[in-house]
Scaffold this motif. Structure first.
Motif, PDB file in Angstrom:
ATOM      1  N   THR A   1       0.836  -1.192   0.000  1.00 48.24           N
ATOM      2  CA  THR A   1       0.000   0.000   0.000  1.00 48.24           C
ATOM      3  C   THR A   1       0.864   1.232   0.000  1.00 48.24           C
ATOM      4  O   THR A   1       1.807   1.315   0.766  1.00 48.24           O
ATOM      5  CB  THR A   1      -0.887   0.031   1.259  1.00 48.24           C
ATOM      6  N   MET A   2       0.545   2.137  -0.860  1.00 44.51           N
ATOM      7  CA  MET A   2       1.270   3.404  -0.874  1.00 44.51           C
ATOM      8  C   MET A   2       0.652   4.330   0.153  1.00 44.51           C
ATOM      9  O   MET A   2      -0.535   4.580   0.126  1.00 44.51           O
ATOM     10  CB  MET A   2       1.183   4.010  -2.268  1.00 44.51           C
ATOM     11  N   ILE A   3       1.457   4.815   1.078  1.00 42.29           N
ATOM     12  CA  ILE A   3       0.948   5.744   2.073  1.00 42.29           C
ATOM     13  C   ILE A   3       1.702   7.044   1.948  1.00 42.29           C
ATOM     14  O   ILE A   3       2.830   7.151   2.392  1.00 42.29           O
ATOM     15  CB  ILE A   3       1.101   5.180   3.493  1.00 42.29           C
ATOM     16  N   PRO A   4       1.129   8.056   1.337  1.00 41.27           N
ATOM     17  CA  PRO A   4       1.824   9.339   1.246  1.00 41.27           C
ATOM     18  C   PRO A   4       2.111   9.878   2.638  1.00 41.27           C
ATOM     19  O   PRO A   4       1.336   9.669   3.559  1.00 41.27           O
ATOM     20  CB  PRO A   4       0.832  10.242   0.504  1.00 41.27           C
ATOM     21  N   HIS A   5       3.216  10.575   2.763  1.00 43.88           N
ATOM     22  CA  HIS A   5       3.626  11.120   4.056  1.00 43.88           C
ATOM     23  C   HIS A   5       3.004  12.492   4.231  1.00 43.88           C
ATOM     24  O   HIS A   5       3.476  13.460   3.676  1.00 43.88           O
ATOM     25  CB  HIS A   5       5.144  11.222   4.090  1.00 43.88           C
ATOM     26  N   PHE A   6       1.930  12.571   4.993  1.00 43.29           N
ATOM     27  CA  PHE A   6       1.303  13.859   5.289  1.00 43.29           C
ATOM     28  C   PHE A   6       1.465  14.122   6.763  1.00 43.29           C
ATOM     29  O   PHE A   6       1.002  13.350   7.587  1.00 43.29           O
ATOM     30  CB  PHE A   6      -0.180  13.870   4.918  1.00 43.29           C
ATOM     31  N   LYS A   7       2.112  15.233   7.087  1.00 39.54           N
ATOM     32  CA  LYS A   7       2.401  15.508   8.479  1.00 39.54           C
ATOM     33  C   LYS A   7       1.367  16.424   9.112  1.00 39.54           C
ATOM     34  O   LYS A   7       1.344  16.571  10.305  1.00 39.54           O
ATOM     35  CB  LYS A   7       3.785  16.149   8.602  1.00 39.54           C
ATOM     36  N   LYS A   8       0.537  17.048   8.306  1.00 37.81           N
ATOM     37  CA  LYS A   8      -0.472  17.952   8.842  1.00 37.81           C
ATOM     38  C   LYS A   8      -1.818  17.568   8.251  1.00 37.81           C
ATOM     39  O   LYS A   8      -1.877  16.893   7.244  1.00 37.81           O
ATOM     40  CB  LYS A   8      -0.139  19.407   8.499  1.00 37.81           C
ATOM     41  N   PRO A   9      -2.897  18.033   8.838  1.00 43.09           N
ATOM     42  CA  PRO A   9      -4.197  17.741   8.240  1.00 43.09           C
ATOM     43  C   PRO A   9      -4.232  18.218   6.806  1.00 43.09           C
ATOM     44  O   PRO A   9      -3.832  19.317   6.497  1.00 43.09           O
ATOM     45  CB  PRO A   9      -5.161  18.556   9.116  1.00 43.09           C
TER      46      PRO A   9
ATOM     47  N   ARG B   1       8.546  15.094  -2.651  1.00 46.59           N
ATOM     48  CA  ARG B   1       9.598  15.729  -1.859  1.00 46.59           C
ATOM     49  C   ARG B   1       9.301  17.216  -1.639  1.00 46.59           C
ATOM     50  O   ARG B   1       9.442  17.742  -0.539  1.00 46.59           O
ATOM     51  CB  ARG B   1      10.946  15.559  -2.565  1.00 46.59           C
ATOM     52  N   LEU B   2       8.870  17.890  -2.698  1.00 46.42           N
ATOM     53  CA  LEU B   2       8.613  19.318  -2.586  1.00 46.42           C
ATOM     54  C   LEU B   2       7.373  19.605  -1.747  1.00 46.42           C
ATOM     55  O   LEU B   2       7.295  20.626  -1.060  1.00 46.42           O
ATOM     56  CB  LEU B   2       8.474  19.930  -3.975  1.00 46.42           C
ATOM     57  N   GLY B   3       6.397  18.707  -1.801  1.00 47.38           N
ATOM     58  CA  GLY B   3       5.232  18.868  -0.940  1.00 47.38           C
ATOM     59  C   GLY B   3       5.605  18.812   0.528  1.00 47.38           C
ATOM     60  O   GLY B   3       5.101  19.579   1.351  1.00 47.38           O
ATOM     61  N   ARG B   4       6.512  17.913   0.855  1.00 48.90           N
ATOM     62  CA  ARG B   4       6.965  17.827   2.242  1.00 48.90           C
ATOM     63  C   ARG B   4       7.729  19.089   2.650  1.00 48.90           C
ATOM     64  O   ARG B   4       7.679  19.517   3.802  1.00 48.90           O
ATOM     65  CB  ARG B   4       7.869  16.611   2.421  1.00 48.90           C
TER      66      ARG B   4
ATOM     67  N   ALA C   1      17.170  19.034   0.724  1.00 50.46           N
ATOM     68  CA  ALA C   1      15.909  19.735   0.960  1.00 50.46           C
ATOM     69  C   ALA C   1      15.482  20.503  -0.264  1.00 50.46           C
ATOM     70  O   ALA C   1      16.292  21.084  -0.975  1.00 50.46           O
ATOM     71  CB  ALA C   1      16.050  20.694   2.137  1.00 50.46           C
ATOM     72  N   GLY C   2      14.171  20.493  -0.491  1.00 48.11           N
ATOM     73  CA  GLY C   2      13.575  21.368  -1.495  1.00 48.11           C
ATOM     74  C   GLY C   2      14.171  21.218  -2.874  1.00 48.11           C
ATOM     75  O   GLY C   2      14.582  20.150  -3.300  1.00 48.11           O
ATOM     76  N   SER C   3      14.204  22.334  -3.612  1.00 42.46           N
ATOM     77  CA  SER C   3      14.686  22.300  -4.982  1.00 42.46           C
ATOM     78  C   SER C   3      16.183  22.043  -5.054  1.00 42.46           C
ATOM     79  O   SER C   3      16.718  21.816  -6.131  1.00 42.46           O
ATOM     80  CB  SER C   3      14.351  23.617  -5.690  1.00 42.46           C
ATOM     81  N   ARG C   4      16.871  22.073  -3.901  1.00 48.21           N
ATOM     82  CA  ARG C   4      18.297  21.755  -3.887  1.00 48.21           C
ATOM     83  C   ARG C   4      18.521  20.274  -3.623  1.00 48.21           C
ATOM     84  O   ARG C   4      19.651  19.799  -3.624  1.00 48.21           O
ATOM     85  CB  ARG C   4      19.016  22.596  -2.827  1.00 48.21           C
ATOM     86  N   GLY C   5      17.454  19.554  -3.325  1.00 48.55           N
ATOM     87  CA  GLY C   5      17.572  18.130  -3.047  1.00 48.55           C
ATOM     88  C   GLY C   5      17.474  17.300  -4.308  1.00 48.55           C
ATOM     89  O   GLY C   5      17.424  17.803  -5.420  1.00 48.55           O
TER      90      GLY C   5
END
Length: 709
Positions: free
Chosen positions: A25-33, A454-457, A584-588
């Motif tokens: 199962t794919m579980i996207p990593h969402f840290k906030k609601p 990655r960018l969403g996180r 991190a971010g666009s540098r990752g």
């Protein structure tokens, strides 16, 4: 396993190399609601078979559960925006002869339903001088957009008149029901100039809080008596970037001197304090530009070369300059400053420090700089950073929001609870430098979508950092916004079997949909796709209606404005060869778990084939939007809508196309389009097959869904 998009965030430790996973199962990593986005739904091309209704889910079935009674917050209309540039007739959308926008552009913009534009743009806005863009067009001086790394090269060619100037941009937005986020550049900006701008935009006639010129009266004389009431501002574009630092590396401070002595690497280190606080900037042997009779300047290198003519006028790049700080060189020879060149002789020049103008002689009163000689100068100029400009703008209108255009954790730490700001701007572009040019289209697409995860996180991580550093009373009020985002793959990668111009591809539109869904979940106030033309739409004169434009149409016209509860179960994942997020971010980047250069800390990432959101509108209609991120596999799922009863018709819209790289042209405008259909439903589960690489919106009418009030 179950993915709950409503789960509260829990702190997670840094990940180290993980053992290979074989998730079912794919579980996207969402840290906030999660926040919902206006539906990016598109009626499926419906080439995929439709499964029978009411099929009960099994342990192996993919299930989407929607709870309309679970409120998860409003979706900000600000996420449906685009970065729009003023230069070159608004990048082709403005007719300077008839002084109006082109009908084809307006029609497509209305159809897509975009709610915001960022004006006057990004890099081109850094050196935008708004006072040169108002009044009669035929009397306006030229403006030169240029980047700030090293010497200016000039963007979009030579300086040009802003035909799509401040009033044209604001009126166009008002006439088209679009709001503005205004990017104020700090390259030339000052506290007084910024305060004047707020007065011009937002003060009613008769109110002149800064004294001096009555800018509200000037606006009225220019044909717009009513205030524009612009509420959102950004100070500087990509001020952390090596090519857009302008004066901040020249601040004469102990810190900047120490950086230079340590072989400071501007690609890696930060000028956050200089950007925020400004200071005295010291310039050495900086080439001078030219200034014409109307005040238009040109700082391209060639303008520093003497033409050998009398009464040459040159210009310092940054003004006003400090009194008696200037040393002007013709070639390598230092000339002498005099108070009045009309009474002087020899190798002399006269300076107007406020305007930054250098005047040379006529051959009698002052020598002529020899033809072909480069003219440069040492000088000092006091520059004002974010903090001073922020205070000046807020003093005129305390109700506006002002965001710092410097993407860095350093800026968050430097601001802390010491300086006020309303948020930080990020530009989360993909960075797919690690994708081989020989990659297949499918490999390229999956890497693109992984980069989006990655960018969403990153949005969430920046927001968490801000919340930990601001004063407790401002927690939740200082926000991360994205005034540019997009897929750099359009420029950096040409997948095997494709040609240039991938910004118009279907899969780039699906990537935009993925990012919008992340912004919804993060409660992001603003997100602007780069760019309005040659981005969301094609270029002039046709402004083709791209798949990305259709994604916006799906969300703004076929999705609600409030997120509701949604869970997924048994969503299949795309095998990603144990890919990890590094940096991190666009540098990752995305790397394989067995990569030899993998650092100790990396975050496992996997790509769910489906990403799902749900919403409700004011009328009570319930929407489910499903993004199939996979390049080859359709996915069937059971939809369980709490409170769904009775019989009715579900409206289904699907955006897909014949291939991942399909796009629309003037000759074939419907190669990629939203397909619409209806299907009956009855109480219980609703089963649907979501085609590969597609965006689907399903609407259940209000009367068929019971929601307790």
């Amino acid at each position: 396993m179950v993915t709950d998009y409503r789960m509260p965030y829990t702190e997670r430790p840094p990940h180290r190399r993980a053992a290979p996973q074989t998730p079912k199962t794919m579980i996207p990593h969402f840290k906030k609601p999660a926040l919902a986005a206006p539906a990016l739904t598109a009626l499926a091309a419906l080439s995929a078979p439709v499964m029978a209704q009411g099929t009960p889910p099994t342990m192996s079935s993919t299930v989407i559960r929607v709870n309309p009674q679970q409120e998860r917050g409003a979706i900000s209309p600000g996420i449906y925006g685009s970065n729009h540039r003023y230069a070159n007739n608004g990048i082709g959308m403005w007719d300077p002869i008839n002084k109006r926008s082109l009908p084809a552009f307006d029609a497509n913009h209305r159809r897509a339903g975009l709610k915001f534009i960022r004006y006057p743009g990004g890099t081109v806005g850094n050196t935008f001088e708004w006072k040169k863009s108002i009044g009669p067009v035929e009397a306006r001086p030229t403006i030169q957009p240029f980047s700030g790394g090293g010497t200016p090269t000039g963007l979009f060619g030579a300086p040009n008149v802003a035909t799509f100037g401040l009033d044209e941009g604001m009126r166009w937005a008002k006439n088209n029901g679009v709001e503005i986020i205004y990017m104020y550049g700090l390259a030339f900006g000052t506290p007084q100039d910024a305060a004047d701008l707020i007065e011009y935009l937002n003060m009613p006639v008769g109110k002149n809080p800064t004294g001096g010129i009555d800018w509200a009266a000037v606006r009225a004389a220019n044909g717009h008596p009513a205030p524009y009431n612009i509420r959102h501002f950004e100070l500087a574009n990509e001020a952390d970037g090596p090519s857009q630092r302008y004066w901040w590396p020249h601040i004469d401070s102990d810190e900047t001197r120490a950086k230079k002595q340590l072989s400071f690497n501007p690609q890696r280190d930060s000028y956050a304090p200089e950007f925020l606080l400004g200071g005295m900037a010291r310039f050495e042997k900086q080439l001078l530009g030219t200034r014409d009779a109307r005040g238009g300047t040109d700082f391209r290198d060639a303008q520093a070369i003497s033409n050998g003519q009398p009464n040459q006028i040159k210009a310092f790049r940054y003004s006003p300059i400090e009194p008696n700080s200037d040393e002007v060189f013709v070639g390598d020879e230092k000339w002498t400053r005099v108070p009045n060149i009309k009474t002087a002789r020899g190798k002399v020049y006269q300076v107007d420090g406020m305007t930054g103008t250098v005047l040379f002689g006529n051959g009698v009163n002052g020598d002529l700089p020899p033809q072909g000689a480069a003219i440069s100068a040492n000088y000092r100029s006091r520059r004002h950073g974010f903090v001073d400009v922020y205070k000046a703008m807020k003093a005129v209108d305390p109700n506006i929001k002002i965001y710092a255009g410097y993407e860095s954790h350093n800026i968050i730490d430097t601001m802390g609870d010491k300086h006020e700001y309303d948020g930080m701007v990020i530009h989360p572009y993909t960075n797919q430098w690690n994708v081989p040019k020989a990659a297949t289209v499918e490999e390229w697409h999956h890497n693109l979508m992984l980069s989006g995860v990655r960018l969403g996180r990153e949005v969430e991580e920046y927001q968490e950092h801000i919340d930990k550093t601001v004063a407790p009373a401002r927690k939740g009020q200082v926000r991360v916004i994205a005034t540019e985002f997009g897929a750099l793959s359009q420029d950096l990668v040409s997948p095997k079997g494709t040609t240039d111009g991938s910004w118009r591809f279907l899969n780039i539109g699906l990537y935009t949909a993925q990012q919008l869904m992340w912004y919804m979940r993060a409660h992001t106030p603003h997100a602007d796709r780069h760019a309005t033309t040659v981005g969301v739409f094609g270029g002039a004169p046709d402004f083709e209606y791209t798949p990305t434009a259709q994604v916006y149409e799906m969300f703004t016209r076929h999705f609600g404005d409030r997120l509701i509860g949604v869970q997924t179960q048994n969503v299949p994942i795309r095998a990603t060869e144990n890919m990890l997020i590094v940096g991190a971010g666009s540098r990752g980047s995305i790397k394989k778990a067995n990569a030899p250069d993998l650092p100790a800390h990396a975050t496992p990432v996997s790509l769910p084939k489906l990403d799902v959101e749900a919403s409700r509108d004011a009328a009570g209609n319930v929407y489910v939007v499903v993004l199939n991120q996979d390049a080859s596999d359709a996915v069937a799922a059971n939809l369980e809508i709490a409170g769904l009863s009775g019989n009715g018709q579900a409206e289904i819209r699907t955006l897909t196309g014949p291939t991942l790289t399909a796009f629309n042209t003037k000759e074939n405008p419907n190669a990629v389009q939203i397909a619409a259909a209806t299907r009956p439903f009855s109480a219980g589960a609703f089963r649907h097959t979501f085609p590969a690489y597609s965006l689907t919106s399903i609407k259940f009418p209000a009367g068929a869904v019971r929601v307790a009030r």
